[in-house]
Design an enzyme around this catalytic site. Structure first.
Site, short mmCIF file in Angstrom:
data_model
loop_
_atom_site.label_atom_id
_atom_site.label_comp_id
_atom_site.label_asym_id
_atom_site.label_seq_id
_atom_site.Cartn_x
_atom_site.Cartn_y
_atom_site.Cartn_z
N HIS A 1 0.82 -1.21 0.00
CA HIS A 1 0.00 0.00 0.00
C HIS A 1 0.86 1.26 0.00
O HIS A 1 2.08 1.21 0.19
CB HIS A 1 -0.95 0.00 1.21
CG HIS A 1 -0.26 0.05 2.54
ND1 HIS A 1 0.23 1.22 3.08
CD2 HIS A 1 -0.01 -0.93 3.46
CE1 HIS A 1 0.76 0.96 4.27
NE2 HIS A 1 0.64 -0.33 4.53
N CYS B 1 3.02 -4.95 6.72
CA CYS B 1 2.64 -4.55 5.37
C CYS B 1 3.83 -3.92 4.65
O CYS B 1 4.80 -3.49 5.27
CB CYS B 1 1.48 -3.57 5.43
SG CYS B 1 -0.10 -4.33 5.91
#
Length: 228
Positions: free
Chosen positions: A163, A179
């Site tokens: 992301h 992440c």
């Protein structure tokens, strides 16, 4: 007498200027207007190191075009293009204790995604005095940034994502809860190229990704100069 009047006027002018709000540019700050009409004042911008900026490179690998290889040790993400070519992006990865490895796939994609921090993260942060929202809608102040690609294993969401970020200075660091962070302009670039179902190899602690061969031979000078 005239000198006294001038000095008094000058003092009044200085006092008035102090009372007025000063523009962010006076301090080298960035102001970002969000769609919620909330103005964020960020600290002075920190430059991302040159080596973590997007580059076209010569990459020797047996992986098929469209595959994504994430080298969490060196903080690089490679989008394999074939013919010993790849685009290399700098990334931020999991901090100590949150690193991982494995082979996953892009299960879905989302522009300006909402953020739903896992319950364990909310509990962990609450213990530190940080109250996280159950859901935060997408926008410039959202931790997931401009785009998100959701990583799945065996048809199930791993809770890990590739992301964007509203903290670009974290690129090249171990800062996340697992992440993979990218600069917003880079995640937008990758988002347009990576397909749902694309293979993602995460090379990191535990070597659970298995055997993966890739050799970064450096910047592709001809492509950098002439494109293509």
């Amino acid at each position: 007498m005239s000198k006294l009047k001038f000095s008094t006027a000058a003092l009044l002018l200085v006092a008035a200027s102090i009372a007025l709000p000063m523009q962010a540019s006076a301090f080298g700050l960035d102001r970002v207007e969000t769609k919620n009409n909330v103005t964020l004042v960020a600290q002075q911008r920190k430059e991302v190191p040159e080596k973590f900026k997007r580059k076209v490179v010569r990459l020797s690998t047996d992986e098929k075009p469209g595959t994504i290889i994430i080298d969490t040790n060196n903080k690089f993400l490679y989008y394999v293009e074939g013919n010993n070519r790849a685009t290399r992006y700098g990334v931020g990865v999991g901090r100590e204790g949150f690193g991982w490895s494995g082979v996953v796939k892009i299960g879905r994609k989302q522009e300006w995604p909402e953020w739903r921090p896992p319950a364990e993260m909310r509990q962990r942060e609450a213990a530190k005095g940080h109250i996280l929202p159950v859901v935060q809608e997408g926008g410039p102040d959202n931790p997931l940034g401009a785009r998100a690609m959701y990583l799945y294993k065996g048809g199930r969401d791993t809770i890990f994502r590739i992301h964007g970020t509203n903290q670009p200075w974290t690129i090249g660091l171990n800062m996340s809860s697992g992440c993979i962070r990218m600069m917003n302009k880079d995640v937008e670039h990758l988002y347009e190229r990576a397909d749902i179902g694309a293979k993602v190899i995460v090379v990191g602690p535990g070597n659970k990704q298995g055997e993966v061969s890739f050799d970064d031979k450096g910047i592709d000078i001809l492509r950098t100069i002439f494109g293509g």
